[in-house]
Design a protein around this motif. Structure first.
Motif, mmCIF file in Angstrom:
data_model
loop_
_atom_site.group_PDB
_atom_site.id
_atom_site.type_symbol
_atom_site.label_atom_id
_atom_site.label_comp_id
_atom_site.label_asym_id
_atom_site.label_seq_id
_atom_site.Cartn_x
_atom_site.Cartn_y
_atom_site.Cartn_z
ATOM 1 N N VAL A 198 -25.855 1.581 16.212
ATOM 2 C CA VAL A 198 -26.425 2.850 16.661
ATOM 3 C C VAL A 198 -25.393 3.967 16.498
ATOM 4 N N VAL A 199 -24.127 3.695 16.817
ATOM 5 C CA VAL A 199 -23.071 4.691 16.583
ATOM 6 C C VAL A 199 -23.058 5.079 15.106
ATOM 7 N N TYR A 200 -23.128 4.087 14.241
ATOM 8 C CA TYR A 200 -23.143 4.327 12.799
ATOM 9 C C TYR A 200 -24.327 5.204 12.396
ATOM 10 N N ASN A 201 -25.508 4.885 12.900
ATOM 11 C CA ASN A 201 -26.695 5.655 12.540
ATOM 12 C C ASN A 201 -26.675 7.064 13.119
ATOM 13 N N VAL A 202 -26.166 7.209 14.328
ATOM 14 C CA VAL A 202 -26.022 8.553 14.901
ATOM 15 C C VAL A 202 -25.051 9.368 14.050
ATOM 16 N N ALA A 203 -23.957 8.750 13.627
ATOM 17 C CA ALA A 203 -22.987 9.440 12.774
ATOM 18 C C ALA A 203 -23.626 9.850 11.447
ATOM 19 N N LEU A 204 -24.448 8.987 10.876
ATOM 20 C CA LEU A 204 -25.150 9.343 9.641
ATOM 21 C C LEU A 204 -26.083 10.529 9.868
ATOM 22 N N CYS A 249 -27.632 -11.538 9.794
ATOM 23 C CA CYS A 249 -27.630 -10.152 9.296
ATOM 24 C C CYS A 249 -28.744 -9.924 8.284
ATOM 25 N N CYS A 250 -28.957 -10.903 7.407
ATOM 26 C CA CYS A 250 -29.990 -10.772 6.375
ATOM 27 C C CYS A 250 -31.397 -10.684 6.971
ATOM 28 N N ILE A 251 -31.584 -11.213 8.157
ATOM 29 C CA ILE A 251 -32.892 -11.159 8.814
ATOM 30 C C ILE A 251 -32.960 -10.006 9.821
ATOM 31 N N MET A 252 -31.918 -9.873 10.636
ATOM 32 C CA MET A 252 -31.936 -8.850 11.689
ATOM 33 C C MET A 252 -31.877 -7.434 11.141
ATOM 34 N N CYS A 253 -31.123 -7.213 10.075
ATOM 35 C CA CYS A 253 -30.958 -5.856 9.577
ATOM 36 C C CYS A 253 -32.286 -5.227 9.129
ATOM 37 N N PRO A 254 -33.062 -5.892 8.285
ATOM 38 C CA PRO A 254 -34.346 -5.265 7.934
ATOM 39 C C PRO A 254 -35.295 -5.153 9.125
ATOM 40 N N THR A 255 -35.243 -6.147 10.007
ATOM 41 C CA THR A 255 -36.134 -6.129 11.168
ATOM 42 C C THR A 255 -35.776 -4.991 12.119
ATOM 43 N N MET A 256 -34.500 -4.882 12.466
ATOM 44 C CA MET A 256 -34.076 -3.813 13.377
ATOM 45 C C MET A 256 -34.182 -2.438 12.712
ATOM 46 N N SER A 257 -33.995 -2.377 11.398
ATOM 47 C CA SER A 257 -34.189 -1.113 10.679
ATOM 48 C C SER A 257 -35.648 -0.677 10.750
ATOM 49 N N LEU A 258 -36.562 -1.639 10.689
ATOM 50 C CA LEU A 258 -37.985 -1.318 10.832
ATOM 51 C C LEU A 258 -38.276 -0.794 12.233
ATOM 52 N N VAL A 259 -37.728 -1.470 13.230
ATOM 53 C CA VAL A 259 -37.923 -1.031 14.622
ATOM 54 C C VAL A 259 -37.366 0.385 14.802
ATOM 55 N N ALA A 260 -36.161 0.634 14.295
ATOM 56 C CA ALA A 260 -35.549 1.965 14.421
ATOM 57 C C ALA A 260 -36.346 3.014 13.663
ATOM 58 N N THR A 261 -36.877 2.655 12.514
ATOM 59 C CA THR A 261 -37.697 3.602 11.747
ATOM 60 C C THR A 261 -38.934 3.992 12.533
ATOM 61 N N ILE A 262 -39.584 3.016 13.137
ATOM 62 C CA ILE A 262 -40.798 3.289 13.915
ATOM 63 C C ILE A 262 -40.485 4.104 15.168
ATOM 64 N N LEU A 263 -39.406 3.749 15.861
ATOM 65 C CA LEU A 263 -39.117 4.387 17.150
ATOM 66 C C LEU A 263 -38.360 5.714 17.043
ATOM 67 N N PHE A 264 -37.480 5.849 16.055
ATOM 68 C CA PHE A 264 -36.555 6.976 16.085
ATOM 69 C C PHE A 264 -36.580 7.899 14.871
ATOM 70 N N MET A 304 -29.051 1.578 3.972
ATOM 71 C CA MET A 304 -27.873 2.220 4.561
ATOM 72 C C MET A 304 -27.222 1.327 5.610
ATOM 73 N N ASN A 305 -28.019 0.565 6.327
ATOM 74 C CA ASN A 305 -27.497 -0.255 7.418
ATOM 75 C C ASN A 305 -26.916 -1.593 6.974
ATOM 76 N N PHE A 306 -27.474 -2.195 5.928
ATOM 77 C CA PHE A 306 -27.081 -3.560 5.595
ATOM 78 C C PHE A 306 -25.595 -3.743 5.306
ATOM 79 N N PRO A 307 -24.972 -2.937 4.439
ATOM 80 C CA PRO A 307 -23.532 -3.161 4.195
ATOM 81 C C PRO A 307 -22.700 -3.023 5.472
#
Length: 164
Positions: free
Chosen positions: A24-30, A92-107, A122-125
Motif C-alpha cells: 500500500v505504501v508503494y501504491n500510495v507513492a505511485l 506472490c504469483c497468486i496473491m498479486c493479481p488477486t489483491m490488485s483486482l481487489v484494490a482496483t475495485i475498491l480504490f 506495476m505491483n508484481f515486481p
C-alpha cells in the motif's frame, strides 16, 4: 515453520499485515508521485480493509494452492530454504493479481480490465522482490522470535546442574 494451526494463523496475520502495508505504501507513492512522510500515514487508511482480505485469501485458499504448486516442482527432500522460496514465489504469483483486482475495485477511479492489468503489472515486481528479500525474512525472524523453541537439556547438563 508453523507447528500448529495457531502458529499458522499468527504467521499469516503478521505476513499479511507487513506485506499489505508495504504494498500500500508503494501504491500510495505511485499515486502521489513520490515517497514522503505523509505516504506512510496515508497507507494506514487502507490496512483495516486490505489486511483482512489478504489474510482470508492466503489462509483459506492461496496458501494451500501455492504449496501444491510449489511441490509440483520441488521435493520434500529439497533444501528447506528453496522450498520456502518456491512457496513464497507461488503465493506472490497468486496473491498479486488477486489483491490488485481487489484494490482496483475498491480504490481506483476506473474499474476496467486495463486498469487491473496495469495495477497488477506495476505491483508484481515490487511484491515479488519485497516478499523474497525484505518482508519474508523479516516476518520469519519475528515469528522465530515469538515462537522460540526451548532448548532441550541433555542428561549431562542436568547431572551437572544437580551436582552443583
Amino acid at each position: 515453520m508453523p507447528k500448529n494451526k495457531f502458529q499458522d494463523v499468527v504467521l499469516t496475520i503478521i505476513m499479511a499485515t507487513v506485506m499489505v502495508y508495504g504494498m500500500v505504501v508503494y501504491n500510495v507513492a505511485l499515486n502521489t508521485g513520490g515517497v514522503t512522510g505523509q505516504t506512510f500515514f496515508l497507507a494506514l487508511h487502507e490496512l483495516p480493509i486490505m489486511v483482512p482480505i489478504a489474510f482470508i485469501l492466503e489462509f483459506f485458499i492461496v496458501g494451500k494452492l501455492a504449496r501444491a504448486l510449489a511441490f509440483s516442482v520441488m521435493k520434500p527432500t529439497d533444501r528447506p530454504q528453496f522450498i520456502t522460496y518456491a512457496i513464497s514465489i507461488c503465493i506472490c504469483c497468486i496473491m498479486c493479481p488477486t489483491m490488485s483486482l481487489v484494490a482496483t475495485i475498491l480504490f481506483k477511479d476506473t474499474h476496467t480490465f486495463g486498469t487491473w492489468i496495469q495495477t497488477w503489472a506495476m505491483n508484481f515486481p515490487m511484491a515479488l522482490l519485497y516478499q523474497l528479500f525484505y518482508c519474508g525474512p523479516f516476518v520469519r525472524l519475528i515469528f522465530r522470535t515469538i515462537f522460540r523453541e526451548k532448548k532441550v537439556e541433555t542428561s549431562n547438563e542436568i547431572e551437572a546442574v544437580e551436582a552443583a
